[in-house]
Design a protein around this motif. Structure first.
Motif: not given
Length: 281
Positions: A49-72
């Motif tokens: 899913i890297r392509g769609i995340i890269r489309k909307y999220a810049a590397e220096d954006d503030l990002i929150i991962n909701l319900g992260c679990g122990n995912s990589r």
């Protein structure tokens, strides 16, 4: 509806828990993660899913991962150049495990990557809370990522109320031009009635600051040579992208402030009326 992705090999993921009805119970996930130490991936790993995340999220954006679990997911994004990730989950056990796993800050350096126990249905700031359960101020994040978390809420007996509460919280913590990316097994027929916003700002339950688009991505296939039929929803996952509009966000914030003032005015009037009533006795 846009189709994204290509047929992919089955990633190395664990089988999902069987007790579907318990997916929205923190105690269920505490027990699950207490027994399970290996990373568990919902749906696709980051590479798919890297392509769609890269489309909307810049590397220096503030990002929150909701319900992260122990995912990589967070680790993989840091390795891919992302610099600021907040990872939250309502399971105390998994947050403790992830903080222990990355106790040495050099592991994810130079990125800032945190793991915090927080419930996405209430991420409000509580000045009395301790550091571990701190809240999130309005308009903090550029991007929110959700890989299966909203789906788990639909298993609750109070799904309608809980899902809407979570969506309003996510809308609140995103910046006026922020983006909410959801990966789900639920079809647009089920998801869009929740995600789509009314145009009436006074409709406090169904007005959000975003516009929604839906995308398809093929599920992992056992046969690497098989091409998935994307016209059959059983062969696909769905990615919903909610892009906030600054004007809509400003309108919602203006109405929120108005309603808060009305509430305070009502409370003050109630106090004065009580004092007058006592004076007449």
């Amino acid at each position: 509806m846009e189709q994204i992705g290509r047929p992919v090999k089955t990633p190395q993921v664990l089988a999902a828990p069987e007790a579907v009805a318990d997916y929205f119970q923190a105690r269920f996930w505490d027990d699950f993660y207490f027994e399970e130490f290996e990373p568990f991936e919902w749906y696709h790993p980051y590479a798919m899913i890297r392509g769609i995340i890269r489309k909307y999220a810049a590397e220096d954006d503030l990002i929150i991962n909701l319900g992260c679990g122990n995912s990589r997911l967070a680790e993989d994004m840091v390795e891919d150049g992302y610099e600021n990730l907040m990872n939250i989950d309502f399971s105390r056990i998994v947050i403790q495990q992830m903080n222990e796993k990355f106790e040495d800050p050099e592991i994810l350096a130079p990125a800032k990557c945190e793991f915090v126990q927080l419930d996405i249905t209430d991420m409000s700031v509580d000045p009395m809370a301790n550091e571990i359960k701190r809240g999130i101020p309005n308009g903090t994040y550029d991007v929110a990522l959700d890989k299966g978390t909203l789906d788990s809420m639909f298993t609750s007996e109070q799904a309608d109320r809980i899902v809407k509460k979570a969506l309003h919280e996510i809308d609140r913590i995103l910046k006026p031009d922020g983006v909410y990316i959801i990966m789900s097994y639920n079809t647009p027929d089920m998801m869009l009635p929740y995600l789509d916003s009314t145009d009436d700002v006074t409709d406090v339950e169904d007005f959000y600051g975003w516009e929604v688009s839906a995308h398809q991505i093929a599920k992992p296939t056992i046969d690497k040579n098989k091409i998935a039929d994307l016209f059959d929803s059983r062969n696909t996952y769905f990615i919903y992208v909610c892009i906030k509009d600054e004007d809509r966000s400003a309108e919602k914030e203006k109405y929120r402030i108005f309603m808060e003032k009305q509430k305070l005015a009502g409370e003050e009037k109630g106090k004065r009326d009580k004092m007058k009533a006592r004076g007449r006795k």
